[in-house]
Design an enzyme around this catalytic site. Structure first.
Site, PDB file in Angstrom:
ATOM      1  N   TYR A  46       0.831  -1.201   0.000  1.00 46.93           N
ATOM      2  CA  TYR A  46       0.000   0.000   0.000  1.00 46.93           C
ATOM      3  C   TYR A  46       0.872   1.262   0.000  1.00 46.93           C
ATOM      4  CZ  TYR A  46      -3.632  -3.321   1.444  1.00 46.93           C
ATOM      5  OH  TYR A  46      -4.486  -4.385   1.528  1.00 46.93           O
ATOM      6  N   HIS A 132       0.251 -12.348   1.222  1.00 45.26           N
ATOM      7  CA  HIS A 132      -0.510 -11.401   0.411  1.00 45.26           C
ATOM      8  C   HIS A 132      -0.517 -11.768  -1.070  1.00 45.26           C
ATOM      9  CE1 HIS A 132      -1.362  -6.802  -0.282  1.00 45.26           C
ATOM     10  NE2 HIS A 132      -2.450  -7.546  -0.427  1.00 45.26           N
TER      11      HIS A 132
END
Length: 313
Positions: A46, A132
């Site tokens: 992010y 992830h």
């Protein structure tokens, strides 16, 4: 570990698609705290680390025993001096591309990623670490990343482990073939997509694995009570039939005195496997709206009518 019914997702705070000021980011996390949110999720991906730095900056001032935070492994951030003059267009974040992501699900990569995350967060530990987006990296994820996290969990370095993805099939494999504590599922169990009810949710119920439900607004179409014509669905322009179905669901919601976002949250929370609903926000006002929607008492008759009309499975 405990999580609040609503969690704050950190992608939007990291300039996902559009810039968010430091002041607005801080205010968003502070509003979440004031609203009772005690579960916070972020990732190196992010904003090339910006999300972790911003979330950690606020949480570092909160009592550590009172919140749960998760981050992720699988993408290592390495310096890219040549990218300093560019923006992270390919990653989808409005940040300088002075770092680049490198897929790395090795044991060493997991440990390095976690150490880097702790430095960016300014915290001494994270509670939950998620593998992830291993969609194209199953062998490395289950053969290298998972054992490394399993060892860190057994040593008490981290509290829990899991995987986070936008699909349910591979998450189901994690649940049935490993000893993960939780999975983060984005967008595959919502008012518009109940596909995870066919595989992942029953597997989680059988194995006692908790579900962190993300993407419950399907990236936009369910986020407001009046979905605009140019709304998004799973991070792409929403097809007309998807928006029409959302509008049809909204009409039923209104007959029962409920808004579309409130129904979207409550629908997911009705599943006993779901421990928390993770919702991203980029302003304090969005957090306030989401927590207010979460507080709405949704009648069972709404679900019965949606089912009868074939609008949900």
């Amino acid at each position: 570990m405990s999580v609040s019914p609503i969690g704050l997702g950190g992608a939007a705070l990291a300039n996902l698609y559009a810039e968010v000021s430091d002041a607005d980011s801080d205010a968003t996390v502070e509003q979440a705290w004031r609203s009772g949110v005690r579960f916070f999720d972020t990732a190196p991906h992010y904003g090339l680390g910006l999300g972790e730095r911003r979330m950690g900056r606020v949480l570092a001032g909160k009592p550590r025993a009172e919140f749960t935070i998760s981050t992720k492994v699988g993408r290592l951030l390495v310096p890219d001096p040549d990218g300093a003059s560019r923006r992270d267009v390919d990653g989808g974040f409005e940040v300088p591309a002075d770092m680049r992501r490198v897929w790395d699900f090795s044991a060493d990569g997991v440990r390095r990623s976690l150490d880097d995350s702790l430095q960016r967060l300014g915290l001494d530990r994270v509670d939950l670490v998620l593998i992830h987006d291993p969609d194209d990296h199953w062998e490395a994820a289950v053969g290298q990343a998972y054992p490394a996290l399993h060892e860190l969990r057994s040593q008490g370095v981290i509290g829990a482990i899991g995987a986070g993805m936008n699909q349910s099939a591979m998450l189901t494999k994690f649940v049935t073939e490993t000893e993960v504590d939780a999975v983060l599922l984005a967008g595959r169990y919502t008012l518009l997509d109940q596909s995870a009810a066919l595989d992942l949710l029953p597997a989680c119920a059988e194995r006692g694995v908790s579900v962190i439900a993300a993407g419950v607004f399907n990236s936009g179409v369910l986020a407001t009570d009046d979905p605009p014509e140019q709304t998004t669905y799973n991070y792409s322009p929403a097809p007309a039939e998807i928006r029409d179905r959302a509008l049809a669901i909204r009409e039923v919601c209104h007959r029962h005195g409920v808004t579309l976002p409130a129904a979207a949250i409550a629908f997911v929370q009705n599943r006993p496997e779901v421990a928390t609903v993770l919702i991203g926000a980029r302003t304090a006002a969005e957090v306030a709206a989401n927590t207010a929607a979460d507080a709405v008492d949704v009648p069972d008759a709404l679900w019965a009518e949606l089912t009868e009309l074939g609008l949900v499975a």
